[in-house]
Design a protein around this motif. Sequence first.
Motif, PDB file in Angstrom:
ATOM      1  N   LYS A 124      56.740-102.781 -13.519  1.00 35.31           N
ATOM      2  CA  LYS A 124      55.425-102.270 -13.910  1.00 35.31           C
ATOM      3  C   LYS A 124      55.408-101.858 -15.371  1.00 35.31           C
ATOM      4  O   LYS A 124      54.427-102.086 -16.094  1.00 35.31           O
ATOM      5  CB  LYS A 124      55.062-101.085 -13.008  1.00 35.31           C
ATOM      6  CG  LYS A 124      53.694-100.479 -13.321  1.00 35.31           C
ATOM      7  CD  LYS A 124      53.404 -99.341 -12.365  1.00 35.31           C
ATOM      8  CE  LYS A 124      52.048 -98.704 -12.661  1.00 35.31           C
ATOM      9  NZ  LYS A 124      51.756 -97.579 -11.728  1.00 35.31           N
ATOM     10  N   TYR A 125      56.501-101.244 -15.800  1.00 37.56           N
ATOM     11  CA  TYR A 125      56.534-100.728 -17.161  1.00 37.56           C
ATOM     12  C   TYR A 125      57.471-101.516 -18.081  1.00 37.56           C
ATOM     13  O   TYR A 125      57.769-101.063 -19.180  1.00 37.56           O
ATOM     14  CB  TYR A 125      56.984 -99.254 -17.148  1.00 37.56           C
ATOM     15  CG  TYR A 125      56.018 -98.355 -16.415  1.00 37.56           C
ATOM     16  CD1 TYR A 125      54.832 -97.947 -16.988  1.00 37.56           C
ATOM     17  CD2 TYR A 125      56.327 -97.917 -15.126  1.00 37.56           C
ATOM     18  CE1 TYR A 125      53.959 -97.123 -16.310  1.00 37.56           C
ATOM     19  CE2 TYR A 125      55.454 -97.088 -14.429  1.00 37.56           C
ATOM     20  CZ  TYR A 125      54.269 -96.692 -15.027  1.00 37.56           C
ATOM     21  OH  TYR A 125      53.404 -95.889 -14.357  1.00 37.56           O
ATOM     22  N   LYS A 126      57.905-102.660 -17.622  1.00 41.16           N
ATOM     23  CA  LYS A 126      58.857-103.425 -18.422  1.00 41.16           C
ATOM     24  C   LYS A 126      58.208-103.961 -19.699  1.00 41.16           C
ATOM     25  O   LYS A 126      58.837-104.004 -20.758  1.00 41.16           O
ATOM     26  CB  LYS A 126      59.431-104.568 -17.591  1.00 41.16           C
ATOM     27  CG  LYS A 126      60.526-105.352 -18.299  1.00 41.16           C
ATOM     28  CD  LYS A 126      61.112-106.393 -17.380  1.00 41.16           C
ATOM     29  CE  LYS A 126      61.890-105.746 -16.249  1.00 41.16           C
ATOM     30  NZ  LYS A 126      62.564-106.764 -15.399  1.00 41.16           N
ATOM     31  N   TYR A 127      56.915-104.404 -19.637  1.00 34.26           N
ATOM     32  CA  TYR A 127      56.277-105.009 -20.829  1.00 34.26           C
ATOM     33  C   TYR A 127      54.812-104.603 -20.881  1.00 34.26           C
ATOM     34  O   TYR A 127      54.065-104.814 -19.929  1.00 34.26           O
ATOM     35  CB  TYR A 127      56.394-106.530 -20.767  1.00 34.26           C
ATOM     36  CG  TYR A 127      55.975-107.218 -22.043  1.00 34.26           C
ATOM     37  CD1 TYR A 127      56.822-107.252 -23.140  1.00 34.26           C
ATOM     38  CD2 TYR A 127      54.724-107.815 -22.150  1.00 34.26           C
ATOM     39  CE1 TYR A 127      56.441-107.857 -24.315  1.00 34.26           C
ATOM     40  CE2 TYR A 127      54.340-108.433 -23.325  1.00 34.26           C
ATOM     41  CZ  TYR A 127      55.197-108.452 -24.411  1.00 34.26           C
ATOM     42  OH  TYR A 127      54.798-109.058 -25.577  1.00 34.26           O
ATOM     43  N   ASN A 128      54.394-104.026 -22.018  1.00 33.72           N
ATOM     44  CA  ASN A 128      53.003-103.628 -22.254  1.00 33.72           C
ATOM     45  C   ASN A 128      52.570-104.234 -23.587  1.00 33.72           C
ATOM     46  O   ASN A 128      53.014-103.793 -24.657  1.00 33.72           O
ATOM     47  CB  ASN A 128      52.887-102.093 -22.286  1.00 33.72           C
ATOM     48  CG  ASN A 128      51.448-101.615 -22.311  1.00 33.72           C
ATOM     49  OD1 ASN A 128      50.620-102.131 -23.056  1.00 33.72           O
ATOM     50  ND2 ASN A 128      51.161-100.604 -21.486  1.00 33.72           N
ATOM     51  N   PHE A 129      51.690-105.255 -23.529  1.00 30.38           N
ATOM     52  CA  PHE A 129      51.356-106.038 -24.724  1.00 30.38           C
ATOM     53  C   PHE A 129      50.716-105.179 -25.807  1.00 30.38           C
ATOM     54  O   PHE A 129      51.106-105.237 -26.981  1.00 30.38           O
ATOM     55  CB  PHE A 129      50.408-107.184 -24.347  1.00 30.38           C
ATOM     56  CG  PHE A 129      49.934-107.970 -25.536  1.00 30.38           C
ATOM     57  CD1 PHE A 129      50.769-108.893 -26.154  1.00 30.38           C
ATOM     58  CD2 PHE A 129      48.663-107.756 -26.066  1.00 30.38           C
ATOM     59  CE1 PHE A 129      50.343-109.601 -27.266  1.00 30.38           C
ATOM     60  CE2 PHE A 129      48.236-108.460 -27.171  1.00 30.38           C
ATOM     61  CZ  PHE A 129      49.077-109.386 -27.776  1.00 30.38           C
ATOM     62  N   ILE A 130      49.709-104.378 -25.434  1.00 29.03           N
ATOM     63  CA  ILE A 130      48.985-103.593 -26.445  1.00 29.03           C
ATOM     64  C   ILE A 130      49.927-102.613 -27.124  1.00 29.03           C
ATOM     65  O   ILE A 130      49.956-102.493 -28.362  1.00 29.03           O
ATOM     66  CB  ILE A 130      47.802-102.847 -25.785  1.00 29.03           C
ATOM     67  CG1 ILE A 130      46.797-103.873 -25.224  1.00 29.03           C
ATOM     68  CG2 ILE A 130      47.128-101.912 -26.798  1.00 29.03           C
ATOM     69  CD1 ILE A 130      45.640-103.247 -24.477  1.00 29.03           C
ATOM     70  N   TYR A 131      50.734-101.912 -26.317  1.00 27.86           N
ATOM     71  CA  TYR A 131      51.654-100.934 -26.898  1.00 27.86           C
ATOM     72  C   TYR A 131      52.711-101.622 -27.750  1.00 27.86           C
ATOM     73  O   TYR A 131      53.013-101.181 -28.870  1.00 27.86           O
ATOM     74  CB  TYR A 131      52.324-100.123 -25.786  1.00 27.86           C
ATOM     75  CG  TYR A 131      53.375 -99.181 -26.299  1.00 27.86           C
ATOM     76  CD1 TYR A 131      53.040 -97.959 -26.862  1.00 27.86           C
ATOM     77  CD2 TYR A 131      54.727 -99.535 -26.247  1.00 27.86           C
ATOM     78  CE1 TYR A 131      54.008 -97.101 -27.359  1.00 27.86           C
ATOM     79  CE2 TYR A 131      55.702 -98.685 -26.734  1.00 27.86           C
ATOM     80  CZ  TYR A 131      55.333 -97.464 -27.287  1.00 27.86           C
ATOM     81  OH  TYR A 131      56.294 -96.629 -27.782  1.00 27.86           O
ATOM     82  N   ASP A 175      53.283-101.226 -31.650  1.00 25.85           N
ATOM     83  CA  ASP A 175      54.596-100.797 -32.114  1.00 25.85           C
ATOM     84  C   ASP A 175      55.179-101.796 -33.104  1.00 25.85           C
ATOM     85  O   ASP A 175      55.816-101.416 -34.093  1.00 25.85           O
ATOM     86  CB  ASP A 175      55.530-100.643 -30.909  1.00 25.85           C
ATOM     87  CG  ASP A 175      56.875-100.058 -31.293  1.00 25.85           C
ATOM     88  OD1 ASP A 175      56.914 -98.903 -31.746  1.00 25.85           O
ATOM     89  OD2 ASP A 175      57.888-100.783 -31.136  1.00 25.85           O
ATOM     90  N   GLY A 176      54.923-103.128 -32.881  1.00 24.55           N
ATOM     91  CA  GLY A 176      55.407-104.155 -33.799  1.00 24.55           C
ATOM     92  C   GLY A 176      54.728-104.079 -35.159  1.00 24.55           C
ATOM     93  O   GLY A 176      55.382-104.249 -36.201  1.00 24.55           O
ATOM     94  N   PHE A 177      53.411-103.818 -35.158  1.00 24.52           N
ATOM     95  CA  PHE A 177      52.686-103.685 -36.417  1.00 24.52           C
ATOM     96  C   PHE A 177      53.210-102.501 -37.229  1.00 24.52           C
ATOM     97  O   PHE A 177      53.443-102.598 -38.442  1.00 24.52           O
ATOM     98  CB  PHE A 177      51.189-103.521 -36.130  1.00 24.52           C
ATOM     99  CG  PHE A 177      50.363-103.306 -37.368  1.00 24.52           C
ATOM    100  CD1 PHE A 177      50.002-104.364 -38.192  1.00 24.52           C
ATOM    101  CD2 PHE A 177      49.945-102.021 -37.714  1.00 24.52           C
ATOM    102  CE1 PHE A 177      49.253-104.162 -39.337  1.00 24.52           C
ATOM    103  CE2 PHE A 177      49.193-101.810 -38.853  1.00 24.52           C
ATOM    104  CZ  PHE A 177      48.847-102.889 -39.667  1.00 24.52           C
TER     105      PHE A 177
END
Length: 303
Positions: free
Chosen positions: A244-251, A255-257
């Motif tokens: 469920k919490y392995k991958y969150n695109f928006i976050y 975080d990448g930006f």
Amino acid sequence: MKTTYIKLSLSAVLLLGIYSCKKGEVSSADLEAYATTDSASAIVSDSISSVANMKVKDKQFIKTADVSMEVKDVYNATIAIEKSVQELGGFVTNSNLQSNVVSEDTYNTSNEEAMLVKKYQSENRMQVRIPTEKLGELLTAINTNKLFLNSRSINAEDVTANIKYSELEGKRNQKTSENISKLKTNKDKVTLDDGNMSEGNLQKLASMNMTDDLKYSTIDIYIKEPQLRIAEIAVTNTTSIDNKYKYNFIYDAKDGFVYGFYLIQRIIVALINIWPILLIAAALIYFLRKRKVSKPEQTKIQP
């Protein structure tokens, strides 16, 4: 006359038969009584060893016992044994109850829940002290908890001579102390007195330990369950939570930006730190390029 003889013969045969029957009945009763007595003796000898209750005139024994057995429930057996020890005026010096896990597996039952299944075997190693005269009673109480008796050993160490020797050593130490007191006070006397006092203290300690061992018997007890037990524990399904919490695109995009912005800043700061090297490199590049451009012009002027 003949008739009378026949009647007497018949009477004798009848009386003999009745006597034989009664004799047979008595013999059966005696055998039954013997069997009952023998069975009772077997029960007593199995529950209370003669060594545990042994008393000999003018003899002193330090008694110890070691019991290993299998029980239905280690925890309940431990509680029962500790209760018996307390009721008989004894005390527990060590109790190490533990469950040895053989295998441990988790089975998911839904997206949120799972079941943790443990296979284990419980055991306990105990050491108790019991008044020596109550040793037999405690062994009987312990025996009531068993499913299977692996071993039981009872030892009675004759310490009569040791007690007598301790008394003699005490008298010798006292005599030595009196002799030392008659000497003139000097360095040697102090040393002798100190050594004699130390030896006397050790003898007193040994005597106290022996007295305690005579008063209280030590019993080492090992109990375990014969088969593995299973514990089912409801837990959270961690696999679904991880997914469920392995991958969150928006976050992760945000975080990448931010990480890229800070990376640019670090690069700029790094370039600023090496500005002299960059200035020298720029000057060299400019000089080399200018020299390269001037060489072809000089070649064209000459025929």
